[in-house]
Design a protein around this motif. Sequence first.
Motif, PDB file in Angstrom:
ATOM      1  N   ILE A  15      21.203 -52.081 -15.385  1.00  0.00           N
ATOM      2  CA  ILE A  15      21.324 -52.150 -13.925  1.00  0.00           C
ATOM      3  C   ILE A  15      21.358 -50.752 -13.306  1.00  0.00           C
ATOM      4  CG2 ILE A  15      22.846 -52.866 -12.036  1.00  0.00           C
ATOM      5  CD1 ILE A  15      23.619 -55.289 -13.743  1.00  0.00           C
ATOM      6  N   SER A  16      21.907 -49.776 -14.033  1.00  0.00           N
ATOM      7  CA  SER A  16      21.968 -48.402 -13.518  1.00  0.00           C
ATOM      8  C   SER A  16      20.586 -47.855 -13.210  1.00  0.00           C
ATOM      9  CB  SER A  16      22.673 -47.483 -14.522  1.00  0.00           C
ATOM     10  OG  SER A  16      24.029 -47.826 -14.650  1.00  0.00           O
ATOM     11  N   PHE A  29      18.802 -49.725 -10.246  1.00  0.00           N
ATOM     12  CA  PHE A  29      19.310 -49.395  -8.907  1.00  0.00           C
ATOM     13  C   PHE A  29      18.506 -48.203  -8.386  1.00  0.00           C
ATOM     14  CE2 PHE A  29      22.537 -47.304  -6.103  1.00  0.00           C
ATOM     15  CZ  PHE A  29      22.619 -48.318  -5.171  1.00  0.00           C
ATOM     16  N   THR A  30      17.367 -48.499  -7.794  1.00  0.00           N
ATOM     17  CA  THR A  30      16.402 -47.456  -7.413  1.00  0.00           C
ATOM     18  C   THR A  30      16.914 -46.426  -6.402  1.00  0.00           C
ATOM     19  OG1 THR A  30      15.419 -49.042  -5.863  1.00  0.00           O
ATOM     20  CG2 THR A  30      14.361 -48.784  -8.019  1.00  0.00           C
ATOM     21  N   SER A  38      18.805 -50.859   1.468  1.00  0.00           N
ATOM     22  CA  SER A  38      18.888 -50.212   0.156  1.00  0.00           C
ATOM     23  C   SER A  38      18.148 -48.886   0.093  1.00  0.00           C
ATOM     24  CB  SER A  38      18.315 -51.145  -0.914  1.00  0.00           C
ATOM     25  OG  SER A  38      16.958 -51.439  -0.611  1.00  0.00           O
TER      26      SER A  38
END
Length: 395
Positions: free
Chosen positions: A187-188, A191-192, A383
């Motif tokens: 997930i790191s 996370f763009t 985002s």
Amino acid sequence: MKKILGNIALILGTILISFTFILTIIYNTLISTDWYERVYISRIPSALYCIYLIVLLILITNYPILKKINTKIVLSFSLILFILAGLYLVFNADPYLRNADQMWVWNAVKNINNGNYVDFEKGQYLNAHPLQLGLVTFERLIATFSENITFLYFLNLLFNIGSIILLWLISKIVYENTVVQNLTAIISILFTPLLFNTLFVYGNVYGLTFLLGAVYTQLLSLNKKGKKRIIYGICTVTLAGMAYLVKPNFEIGIVAIAIVYFLAIFGKKHYIILALGVLLVIPTVNIALGKIYSYEVNRNISLSRGIPKLTYVVMGLSEDSNGRIGWYTGYNDRAFSDNNYNTDKAEKLAKKDLRIRVDYLKKHKVYTRRIFRLKLISTWTDSTYQSIWNGPLPT
């Protein structure tokens, strides 16, 4: 008592994260990349829910694999992908800073290193924003190695890599679960905004790494004994101080770290020293910076001066002609300049305007509910704003 307080913190944290998660799967916000920062709020397209479902099914079906695969392999593979994408971004991005705070801070860095203190003069950037002196100090050190913008991007990439590794290390301590550790690594890199923040040279990247380092060493200090506990505790205080130095906004995280130490007092009373030590980094950094630059510039420099914080509160409750609610409107700068760059007079004006604004919101409850709803949505469901917008885009 310690267990009860810990459960309360867990419940509150879960509620806040769940609230944010629900907002992000319902709404999408886009902020225009021009100077006007127009806000566009829309509902998530129904087709995207199919993607959510597919991702969920992939995670469920691959649970046995995530449980068995070595977490170091997953981390290594994730880092390789992140590094490749980051290097491509670093060496293909335009080598200039956006005409906003990050550029003004960098210009101040170069001016001061050249013995030019114009940025401290009345109405200039550091006169209005003395809290930026911590970041200026850190970047002055960086500038002694290179003033190349691509070098700054590359340094940000290294710090981002450090953040991913620290998150993974924290997950190893908090959750002795291979699946959680593997998901943290995956997930790191997914996370763009973290990737695109490589081009945002404004202290956020440095501060995040330092703060995560403080969290990691705090966990070690809580799980070690004797000298190691003291050493890791000192590291926690130092890293928390570095996080605040480069980005005062991280004082929220610093307070959270202090609260954890205060909760640990119920088990061992000596943790109160570390709790107070963490909290004291905030005034210590402010006083030290004021003293250092007062001596260097040969005039009184105080981080409590400049644009009053209350002006940001007024701005955060306001709506401008572009329909932006709580976003930057220039009110803080105008309040300061219109009062001849006098902090006390600007704060007095802000108090007056705040009373007027609060009275208006009290009388117009339907309007108030609408603007707070839109403010929450636009704050938490975009985002890209703190990554794409802040990159080297023309203004």
